[in-house]
Design an enzyme around this catalytic site. Structure first.
Site, PDB file in Angstrom:
ATOM      1  N   THR A  40       1.466  -1.198  -0.168  1.00  0.00           N
ATOM      2  CA  THR A  40       0.155   0.515  -0.112  1.00  0.00           C
ATOM      3  C   THR A  40       0.510   1.481   0.101  1.00  0.00           C
ATOM      4  O   THR A  40       1.144   2.479  -1.106  1.00  0.00           O
ATOM      5  CB  THR A  40      -1.076  -0.070   1.440  1.00  0.00           C
ATOM      6  OG1 THR A  40      -1.562  -0.926   1.210  1.00  0.00           O
ATOM      7  CG2 THR A  40      -2.160   0.807   1.067  1.00  0.00           C
TER       8      THR A  40
ATOM      9  N   ASP B  10      -1.697  -4.556   8.903  1.00  0.00           N
ATOM     10  CA  ASP B  10      -2.296  -5.716   8.517  1.00  0.00           C
ATOM     11  C   ASP B  10      -3.650  -6.067   9.548  1.00  0.00           C
ATOM     12  O   ASP B  10      -4.602  -6.967   8.322  1.00  0.00           O
ATOM     13  CB  ASP B  10      -0.764  -6.875   9.285  1.00  0.00           C
ATOM     14  CG  ASP B  10       0.207  -7.227   8.777  1.00  0.00           C
ATOM     15  OD1 ASP B  10      -0.019  -6.689   7.914  1.00  0.00           O
ATOM     16  OD2 ASP B  10       0.611  -6.440   9.055  1.00  0.00           O
TER      17      ASP B  10
ATOM     18  N   GLY C  57       5.540  -7.279   7.316  1.00  0.00           N
ATOM     19  CA  GLY C  57       6.820  -6.444   6.507  1.00  0.00           C
ATOM     20  C   GLY C  57       7.519  -6.934   7.224  1.00  0.00           C
ATOM     21  O   GLY C  57       8.901  -6.327   6.096  1.00  0.00           O
TER      22      GLY C  57
ATOM     23  N   GLU D  89       9.237   1.213  12.182  1.00  0.00           N
ATOM     24  CA  GLU D  89       7.600   1.889  11.839  1.00  0.00           C
ATOM     25  C   GLU D  89       6.679   2.214  13.347  1.00  0.00           C
ATOM     26  O   GLU D  89       6.434   3.018  13.591  1.00  0.00           O
ATOM     27  CB  GLU D  89       6.113   0.441  11.396  1.00  0.00           C
ATOM     28  CG  GLU D  89       7.356  -0.163  10.001  1.00  0.00           C
ATOM     29  CD  GLU D  89       5.934  -1.091   9.102  1.00  0.00           C
ATOM     30  OE1 GLU D  89       5.919  -0.870   8.188  1.00  0.00           O
ATOM     31  OE2 GLU D  89       5.780  -1.656  10.437  1.00  0.00           O
TER      32      GLU D  89
HETATM   33  O1  LIG Z   1       3.033  -3.793   8.343  1.00  0.00           O
HETATM   34  C1  LIG Z   1       4.246  -3.637   7.842  1.00  0.00           C
HETATM   35  C2  LIG Z   1       5.031  -4.045   7.060  1.00  0.00           C
HETATM   36  O2  LIG Z   1       6.002  -4.228   7.979  1.00  0.00           O
HETATM   37  C3  LIG Z   1       2.955  -3.024   6.441  1.00  0.00           C
HETATM   38  O3  LIG Z   1       2.057  -1.729   7.145  1.00  0.00           O
HETATM   39  C4  LIG Z   1       1.524  -4.596   6.175  1.00  0.00           C
HETATM   40  O4  LIG Z   1       2.596  -5.893   6.161  1.00  0.00           O
HETATM   41  C5  LIG Z   1       0.403  -3.630   5.318  1.00  0.00           C
HETATM   42  O5  LIG Z   1       1.500  -4.967   4.164  1.00  0.00           O
HETATM   43  P1  LIG Z   1       0.725  -4.035   2.701  1.00  0.00           P
HETATM   44  O6  LIG Z   1       0.498  -2.565   2.354  1.00  0.00           O
HETATM   45  O7  LIG Z   1       1.670  -5.051   1.653  1.00  0.00           O
HETATM   46  O8  LIG Z   1      -0.392  -4.934   2.644  1.00  0.00           O
END
Ligand SMILES: O=C(CO)[C@H](O)[C@H](O)COP(=O)(O)O
Length: 220
Positions: free
Chosen positions: A29, A82, A95, A101
């Site tokens: 995203t 997530d 991720g 973060e």
């Molecule tokens: O926390 C994260 C990475 O550590 C991402 O924000 C989370 O995994 C969402 O990923 P995506 O936008 O690919 O669905």
């Protein structure tokens, strides 16, 4: 869902203020957000990034990546999630970038979270909860997590016996089978286990705004 992600990401551009340094998260995203931010790059002074992956993407669209130690507090942080509950509390770390973060979220005045509708839940925990651990403490932390949460920690592996290594050189345990009715308490408790670097629960510092992608996007 990728169209919903793109719509949420484009809406988040409205929160970017002229001359600012933008905190940027990680994931698919956020990749749409970086694309959109690239189109307005002349309006911003640069970005602080939560991962090597996002740093590369930012540089590729002509945005300077700055060191958080040199920027001071940030006005805005934009990142995905997530899972997201109605109080804008989040599970993040799918991720593997949860620690950086969390640092950038804490350093930012406004945290805008961009998600597609599949990320919305009433109670956090359907998505396995990521916990970043110092490698030597993996088994210890896993035992303590079982005793504390009754969930099932699973070592995230890139291949058989090879842990996924975070940008900080650590490993990830994903805790399955949780129903997190008190996320603030669980975040505090897990943070106290020796060997835990951080937990992907964003409850003490939830998002200030959640944008759910759609036509039109919904702002929570
Ligand atoms: O926390 C994260 C990475 O550590 C991402 O924000 C989370 O995994 C969402 O990923 P995506 O936008 O690919 O669905």
């Amino acid at each position: 869902m990728s169209e919903a992600k793109r719509l949420a990401a484009e809406k988040a551009i409205e929160y970017v203020t002229d001359g600012s340094i933008v905190g940027v998260g990680t994931g698919s995203t956020v990749a749409y957000f970086i694309e959109a931010l690239g189109r307005v790059r002349d309006r911003i002074a640069g970005a602080v990034s939560s991962s090597e992956q996002s740093s590369e993407r930012l540089r590729a669209v002509g945005i300077d990546v700055l060191d958080l130690n040199a920027t001071g507090p940030l006005a805005l942080y934009v990142d995905g999630a997530d899972e997201c509950d109605p109080q804008r509390r989040l599970i993040k770390g799918g991720g593997a970038a949860l620690t950086r973060e969390k640092i950038i979220a804490e350093a930012s005045k406004t945290f805008v979270c961009i998600v597609d509708p599949s990320k919305q839940v009433d109670v956090l925990g359907r998505f396995p909860l990521p916990v970043e651990v110092v490698p030597m403490a993996r088994s210890l932390v896993a035992r303590e997590l079982i005793a504390m949460t009754a969930g099932q920690p699973v070592w995230r592996q890139a291949s058989e016996g090879q842990g996924v290594v975070t940008d900080n050189g650590n490993w990830i345990l994903d805790v399955h089978g949780l129903s997190i009715t008190d996320p603030v308490r669980m975040e505090q408790q897990i943070n106290q286990i020796p060997g835990v670097v951080s937990v992907g629960l964003f409850a003490r510092r939830p998002a200030d705004v959640v944008i759910v992608g759609g036509e039109p996007p919904r702002v929570l």
